[in-house]
Structure formats: C-alpha cells, structure tokens
Design an enzyme around this catalytic site. Structure first.
Site, PDB file in Angstrom:
ATOM      1  CG  HIS A 199      -1.950  -0.952   1.364  1.00  0.00           C
ATOM      2  ND1 HIS A 199      -2.182  -1.676   2.505  1.00  0.00           N
ATOM      3  CD2 HIS A 199      -2.889  -1.332   0.472  1.00  0.00           C
ATOM      4  CE1 HIS A 199      -3.219  -2.476   2.317  1.00  0.00           C
ATOM      5  NE2 HIS A 199      -3.661  -2.294   1.084  1.00  0.00           N
ATOM      6  CE  LYS A 223     -11.220  -7.010   1.760  1.00  0.00           C
ATOM      7  NZ  LYS A 223     -10.107  -6.141   1.368  1.00  0.00           N
ATOM      8  NE  ARG A 272      -3.051  -7.396  -4.371  1.00  0.00           N
ATOM      9  CZ  ARG A 272      -3.803  -7.742  -3.354  1.00  0.00           C
ATOM     10  NH1 ARG A 272      -3.252  -7.974  -2.182  1.00  0.00           N
ATOM     11  NH2 ARG A 272      -5.105  -7.895  -3.492  1.00  0.00           N
ATOM     12  CB  SER A 310      -4.600  -6.165   4.703  1.00  0.00           C
ATOM     13  OG  SER A 310      -4.199  -4.917   4.226  1.00  0.00           O
TER      14      SER A 310
HETATM   15  O1  PNS Z   1      -8.882  -2.445   0.558  1.00  0.00           O
HETATM   16  P1  PNS Z   1     -10.231  -2.808   0.002  1.00  0.00           P
HETATM   17  O2  PNS Z   1     -11.018  -3.649   0.988  1.00  0.00           O
HETATM   18  O3  PNS Z   1     -10.164  -3.412  -1.366  1.00  0.00           O
HETATM   19  O4  PNS Z   1     -11.005  -1.393  -0.140  1.00  0.00           O
HETATM   20  C1  PNS Z   1     -12.311  -1.367  -0.643  1.00  0.00           C
HETATM   21  C2  PNS Z   1     -12.893   0.032  -0.526  1.00  0.00           C
HETATM   22  C3  PNS Z   1     -12.916   0.486   0.914  1.00  0.00           C
HETATM   23  C4  PNS Z   1     -12.066   0.978  -1.358  1.00  0.00           C
HETATM   24  C5  PNS Z   1     -14.333  -0.051  -1.122  1.00  0.00           C
HETATM   25  O5  PNS Z   1     -15.051  -1.052  -0.463  1.00  0.00           O
HETATM   26  C6  PNS Z   1     -15.059   1.248  -1.045  1.00  0.00           C
HETATM   27  O6  PNS Z   1     -14.882   2.099  -1.908  1.00  0.00           O
HETATM   28  N1  PNS Z   1     -15.897   1.414  -0.001  1.00  0.00           N
HETATM   29  C7  PNS Z   1     -16.667   2.628   0.226  1.00  0.00           C
HETATM   30  C8  PNS Z   1     -18.156   2.360  -0.027  1.00  0.00           C
HETATM   31  C9  PNS Z   1     -18.460   2.424  -1.498  1.00  0.00           C
HETATM   32  O7  PNS Z   1     -18.297   3.435  -2.155  1.00  0.00           O
HETATM   33  N2  PNS Z   1     -18.897   1.285  -2.056  1.00  0.00           N
HETATM   34  C10 PNS Z   1     -19.216   1.164  -3.465  1.00  0.00           C
HETATM   35  C11 PNS Z   1     -17.988   0.771  -4.236  1.00  0.00           C
HETATM   36  S1  PNS Z   1     -18.411   0.369  -5.895  1.00  0.00           S
END
Ligand code: PNS
Length: 345
Positions: A199, A223, A272, A310
């Site tokens: 990250h 998650k 990745r 993570s």
């Molecule tokens: O590290 P991650 O778990 O891949 O991050 C995912 C994250 C937090 C970037 C994604 O779940 C997110 O954007 N969450 C905010 C809520 C949202 O906008 N959801 C719609 C995404 S299409």
C-alpha cells in the site's frame, strides 16, 4: 456598512435591499486582511455582488477595474449608487444577469481576473458551488486569487485543496490561489487492515504524480475489519508522515461522495495481479456510473509486492509469524502486538 480602507475609505454604502445577504463588515475586513497587500492594479470580478461592497473595497484599495454581476434589479441599483458614492463608477461595469450566463460569455471571450469574489446566496446548493469553482479556474490570471463565501460548510470542490477556509459565525470563507484551483487531488481508498508495504509503495508513487493524495480509510462491506477505522488511519499517518502532499481521512459513506467532498478528480488503486482486476473493474464501473467525471487509475504493484495483502499480514501475525518487510518498519511492533492479540498483555 462603510468602505474600510483605500481612496474611498469611510464612504457609507447604500443599505442592502431585502432578500440580499450582505457580507458583514467583520467578514469583509477579515477577507481583506487575509488578502494583504494584493491590490496593485489588476481586475476584479464580483459575482452575486449584492451591494457591491467587496468589489468596491477592492477598487478603493487599488484594483484597476471591476465587473459586478447581480441579477436582482434593486441590488443593481444599490451597486450603481455605491460606486457613485465611492467615486469609482468610471472603473466599473455592472451586469444585471445570471452568473452562469456571464461566466459562459467570459470564458468564450477569454477574459481573466486577478481577484474573483463569489458570494452565492445561501440557497445555492453546495454542488453548484463546486461547479462554480471549476469554471472560475479558467478565469483566474496567474497569481490571482478566488474568495468564496458559503453559508453552509466549506464550499464543495474546495476542501482537500490547500486554500485557507475560515469560519466567521455562520459564514465560511475560502481563499484559493490559482495553483490550489488547478491542483489535482487523488484519493487512495482502501480498508488498510493493516497498511502494508505494498500500500505504502502505491501511496508514495501516487504522491509523485498528483498534487495531493488523500488516503481514505473506508469500509468494505464484504470484510469485517479487525481494527477501528480511526486506528487504521493512525497507522497510515505514522508511515506517511514524510510525504508532504499526503493526508489521511476516515471515509464513512460512499467513495464517490467522499471524492466530491474532497474536490478529488481521481481514484488511485493498486493492481497486483489479474485476480484483482475483476473486482476493481466492477468498482470502477460502478463509481463511474455514480460520478462520471471521477477517473479511476491503476498503478501496477511492484513485483516484490505481488503476493502481499493485508489478509496475509493478519494471518501471519496472528499465528506468531514474522511480518518484517510486509508492513512498514515504523509500525512493525504495533502490528505484531495488535494482530497477534498480545497488545496490552
Ligand atoms: O482495501 P479494500 O477492501 O479493497 O477497499 C475497498 C474500498 C474500501 C475501497 C471499497 O469497499 C469502497 O470504496 N468502499 C466505500 C463504499 C463504497 O463506495 N462502495 C461502493 C464501491 S463500488
């Protein structure tokens, strides 16, 4: 209401027609104090001018010419009367019109201003103020500044930029220079449970491309994070402290809403392997549907991070394994303690 300083100092200005919100003397004085010794010639544009007090103050202090834009007929009459009282009518143009229409014409004509005041009435939605900011960018001369007043919260499209926002009672005033209006803010969103060296590599590389990077610690509904978002954010702050143009925020709702609030135009994600692509592609498409102007760009992870996530850090730490090299050194001990469950023992 009086002119505060300059050639017309002390001139009493005509009263405000009802329905027009004037900039209070206190706010006007603070705005001009913040602008400092700025008024050596140059053109000023006073949008939603009301009684014209801001533009007249600028003329009194040394701006060369001013254009006032106001749609209310009684306010236009007050501006004309105030220009006459201040003895600066020959340096001013008063346009009775919609701000939108005037901006369109000025953009077509290629006009530029050294100082722009935008004091939209309270009823203008924050989203419209955001739209206004992006258009003012093109009208600002090099070295120029924009002063935006808003009655609700810092004008949308301006937060996340470095400009100064100050609050005076119920009024928020943001002063932005040309760089701050044109700077590209990118968001690096993620769960960061915890932040890994992979990250950090993406954040560092994004900070080399964009003017400002906001790391957004969000919730992935698929998650269940081990740590509270504020704690995950603190770990990221610790390891990004050396990067001047990076800030860290907790993001509660949708990513697109957060990006709007921050005035961001770009989302940066790390990729990745092909296995990441499907879910990232889906998210990028959905975000694009909700906010078409927001671009998602991908930075390819370094080969040495292609296996890193993570979840592997959590697994290794929880089983007592060594996560050195997998998380930044500055948080190694904290991560070990938190994720192995030995913190506080
Ligand atoms: O590290 P991650 O778990 O891949 O991050 C995912 C994250 C937090 C970037 C994604 O779940 C997110 O954007 N969450 C905010 C809520 C949202 O906008 N959801 C719609 C995404 S299409």
């Amino acid at each position: 209401m009086r002119v505060i300083a300059g050639t017309a100092r002390g001139t009493r200005l005509a009263p405000v027609p009802t329905g027009v919100r004037p900039t209070s003397d206190r706010v006007r004085e603070s705005v001009f104090n913040s602008l400092g010794q700025f008024f050596d010639g140059g053109d000023v544009l006073d949008l939603y001018a009301g009684t014209g007090a801001l533009g007249i103050e600028a003329l009194s202090r040394g701006c060369e010419r001013a254009v006032f834009v106001e749609k209310d007929g009684r306010a236009v009459a007050a501006i004309r009367e105030n220009l006459r009282r201040a003895g600066v009518a020959d340096r001013a143009e008063v346009l009775r019109s919609d701000v939108e229409r005037v901006l369109d014409r000025m953009l077509t004509d290629g006009r530029v201003f050294n100082l722009i005041f935008a004091d939209p009435p309270y009823r203008i939605a924050a989203t419209e103020v955001g739209g206004l900011v992006s258009r003012l960018r093109a009208l600002l001369a090099p070295g120029g500044r924009v002063v935006i007043e808003s009655g609700e919260a810092p004008a949308e499209g301006t937060t996340g930029k470095k400009g100064v926002t100050r609050r005076y009672g119920g009024t928020f005033v943001t002063i932005l220079d040309r760089f701050e209006l044109t700077m590209i803010v990118a968001i690096c969103p993620g769960s960061f449970d915890p932040v890994t060296t992979g990250h950090l590599d993406i954040i560092r590389r994004a900070s080399g491309i964009f003017d400002h990077v906001v790391v957004a610690v969000g919730s992935n509904l698929r998650k269940k994070p081990r740590l509270q978002a504020a704690e995950r954010a603190r770990l990221i702050e610790k390891v990004t402290g050396g990067l001047d143009n990076v800030s860290v925020e907790v993001m509660d709702g949708l990513l697109v809403d957060f990006a709007r609030e921050q005035g961001a135009r770009v989302i940066v994600k790390g990729l990745r392997a092909v296995s990441d692509f499907e879910s990232e592609f889906e998210q990028a498409q959905l975000n694009r549907k909700m906010y078409p102007e927001l671009e998602t760009v991908f930075i390819m992870a370094a080969a040495e991070h292609s296996f890193l996530s993570s979840s592997v850090v959590r697994e290794i730490a929880s089983l007592g394994g060594d996560v050195r090299g997998l998380v930044p050194d500055g948080i190694l001990e904290t991560v070990r303690e938190i994720y192995s469950g030995t913190r506080g023992r």
